[in-house]
Motif scaffolding. Structure first.
Motif, PDB file in Angstrom:
ATOM      1  N   GLU A  83       0.832  -1.213   0.000  1.00  0.00           N
ATOM      2  CA  GLU A  83       0.000   0.000   0.000  1.00  0.00           C
ATOM      3  C   GLU A  83       0.863   1.257   0.000  1.00  0.00           C
ATOM      4  O   GLU A  83       0.586   2.220  -0.720  1.00  0.00           O
ATOM      5  N   LYS A  84       1.926   1.277   0.797  1.00  0.00           N
ATOM      6  CA  LYS A  84       2.821   2.441   0.847  1.00  0.00           C
ATOM      7  C   LYS A  84       3.519   2.660  -0.491  1.00  0.00           C
ATOM      8  O   LYS A  84       3.636   3.787  -0.962  1.00  0.00           O
ATOM      9  N   VAL A  85       3.992   1.584  -1.086  1.00  0.00           N
ATOM     10  CA  VAL A  85       4.713   1.693  -2.357  1.00  0.00           C
ATOM     11  C   VAL A  85       3.770   2.141  -3.473  1.00  0.00           C
ATOM     12  O   VAL A  85       4.099   3.043  -4.243  1.00  0.00           O
ATOM     13  N   THR A  86       2.593   1.537  -3.548  1.00  0.00           N
ATOM     14  CA  THR A  86       1.679   1.869  -4.644  1.00  0.00           C
ATOM     15  C   THR A  86       1.021   3.231  -4.468  1.00  0.00           C
ATOM     16  O   THR A  86       0.387   3.730  -5.409  1.00  0.00           O
ATOM     17  N   ALA A  87       1.180   3.850  -3.329  1.00  0.00           N
ATOM     18  CA  ALA A  87       0.682   5.216  -3.141  1.00  0.00           C
ATOM     19  C   ALA A  87       1.550   6.225  -3.903  1.00  0.00           C
ATOM     20  O   ALA A  87       1.123   7.347  -4.155  1.00  0.00           O
ATOM     21  N   LEU A  88       2.761   5.812  -4.281  1.00  0.00           N
ATOM     22  CA  LEU A  88       3.659   6.674  -5.046  1.00  0.00           C
ATOM     23  C   LEU A  88       3.238   6.693  -6.510  1.00  0.00           C
ATOM     24  O   LEU A  88       2.918   5.645  -7.084  1.00  0.00           O
ATOM     25  N   LYS A  89       3.257   7.856  -7.117  1.00  0.00           N
ATOM     26  CA  LYS A  89       2.931   7.989  -8.542  1.00  0.00           C
ATOM     27  C   LYS A  89       3.953   7.187  -9.353  1.00  0.00           C
ATOM     28  O   LYS A  89       5.158   7.287  -9.124  1.00  0.00           O
ATOM     29  N   GLY A  90       3.453   6.356 -10.251  1.00  0.00           N
ATOM     30  CA  GLY A  90       4.335   5.556 -11.087  1.00  0.00           C
ATOM     31  C   GLY A  90       4.594   4.163 -10.553  1.00  0.00           C
ATOM     32  O   GLY A  90       5.241   3.357 -11.217  1.00  0.00           O
ATOM     33  N   PHE A  91       4.090   3.866  -9.357  1.00  0.00           N
ATOM     34  CA  PHE A  91       4.267   2.537  -8.776  1.00  0.00           C
ATOM     35  C   PHE A  91       2.916   1.846  -8.687  1.00  0.00           C
ATOM     36  O   PHE A  91       2.152   2.081  -7.759  1.00  0.00           O
ATOM     37  N   GLY A  92       2.651   1.008  -9.661  1.00  0.00           N
ATOM     38  CA  GLY A  92       1.431   0.217  -9.626  1.00  0.00           C
ATOM     39  C   GLY A  92       1.665  -1.062  -8.852  1.00  0.00           C
ATOM     40  O   GLY A  92       2.710  -1.254  -8.215  1.00  0.00           O
ATOM     41  N   ILE A  93       0.719  -1.946  -8.947  1.00  0.00           N
ATOM     42  CA  ILE A  93       0.788  -3.201  -8.194  1.00  0.00           C
ATOM     43  C   ILE A  93       1.990  -4.042  -8.641  1.00  0.00           C
ATOM     44  O   ILE A  93       2.660  -4.650  -7.818  1.00  0.00           O
ATOM     45  N   TRP A  94       2.280  -4.069  -9.963  1.00  0.00           N
ATOM     46  CA  TRP A  94       3.424  -4.843 -10.439  1.00  0.00           C
ATOM     47  C   TRP A  94       4.710  -4.301  -9.822  1.00  0.00           C
ATOM     48  O   TRP A  94       5.533  -5.061  -9.302  1.00  0.00           O
ATOM     49  N   SER A  95       4.887  -2.986  -9.882  1.00  0.00           N
ATOM     50  CA  SER A  95       6.104  -2.378  -9.340  1.00  0.00           C
ATOM     51  C   SER A  95       6.221  -2.633  -7.843  1.00  0.00           C
ATOM     52  O   SER A  95       7.307  -2.923  -7.333  1.00  0.00           O
ATOM     53  N   GLY A  96       5.106  -2.514  -7.154  1.00  0.00           N
ATOM     54  CA  GLY A  96       5.116  -2.775  -5.716  1.00  0.00           C
ATOM     55  C   GLY A  96       5.511  -4.207  -5.400  1.00  0.00           C
ATOM     56  O   GLY A  96       6.305  -4.466  -4.496  1.00  0.00           O
TER      57      GLY A  96
END
Length: 163
Positions: A83-96
């Motif tokens: 949740e913290k990672v995907t709150a960043l712009k450009g970080f979707g679920i895959w990136s997280g």
């Protein structure tokens, strides 16, 4: 985390080449402040798209301003960290998921949305067609609580076994 942004929708080889150029532009000093100090045209010449420059700057600003603490993510459970990672712009679920798996070493991350994982599942299971995300998610349940290892096996088979 910048390497994850760089690697989005690119081959591993292309991402590594661009990451090396960005590292060189930062003179090996990979800090938020150093990244923010680089001009956009330098980052674009290194191979970053305009969107990836924006996402990288957003990440660097969030860290520099104390809005995001990547060092504290290891203290959170998988769902909270994601949740913290995907709150960043450009970080979707895959990136997280990639961050949790490769940077935090989480053992039970299953990136069913990754095309390579789905193709690896197809080959492992001897399926005629590549499974959908939903199907791959269900097939991955059998590998819990070690789905990160299963994902690595899928990528290995994809890249090293005959189709």
């Amino acid at each position: 985390m910048l390497r994850i942004i760089i690697g989005q929708q690119l081959s591993v080889k292309a991402a590594a080449t661009i990451a090396a150029r960005v590292d060189a532009a930062m003179d090996g000093e990979a800090t938020p402040e150093r990244f923010l100090g680089l001009e956009d045209d330098i980052l674009r010449r290194a191979g970053l798209s305009a969107a990836k420059v924006r996402y990288g700057r957003g990440l660097a600003e969030a860290i520099a301003e104390g809005q995001f603490d990547p060092d504290g993510l290891h203290l959170l459970d998988d769902a909270e960290a994601l949740e913290k990672v995907t709150a960043l712009k450009g970080f979707g679920i895959w990136s997280g998921r990639m961050y949790l798996m490769f940077s935090l070493g989480r053992p039970d991350i299953w990136p069913a949305d990754d095309l390579g994982v789905r193709e690896g599942v197809r080959r492992i299971r001897g399926l005629e067609d590549r499974p959908s995300i939903k199907e791959a998610d269900a097939l991955g349940e059998g590998w819990a609580p070690y789905r990160s290892s299963a994902a690595l096996m899928c990528w290995h088979i994809l890249n090293n076994a005959p189709a």
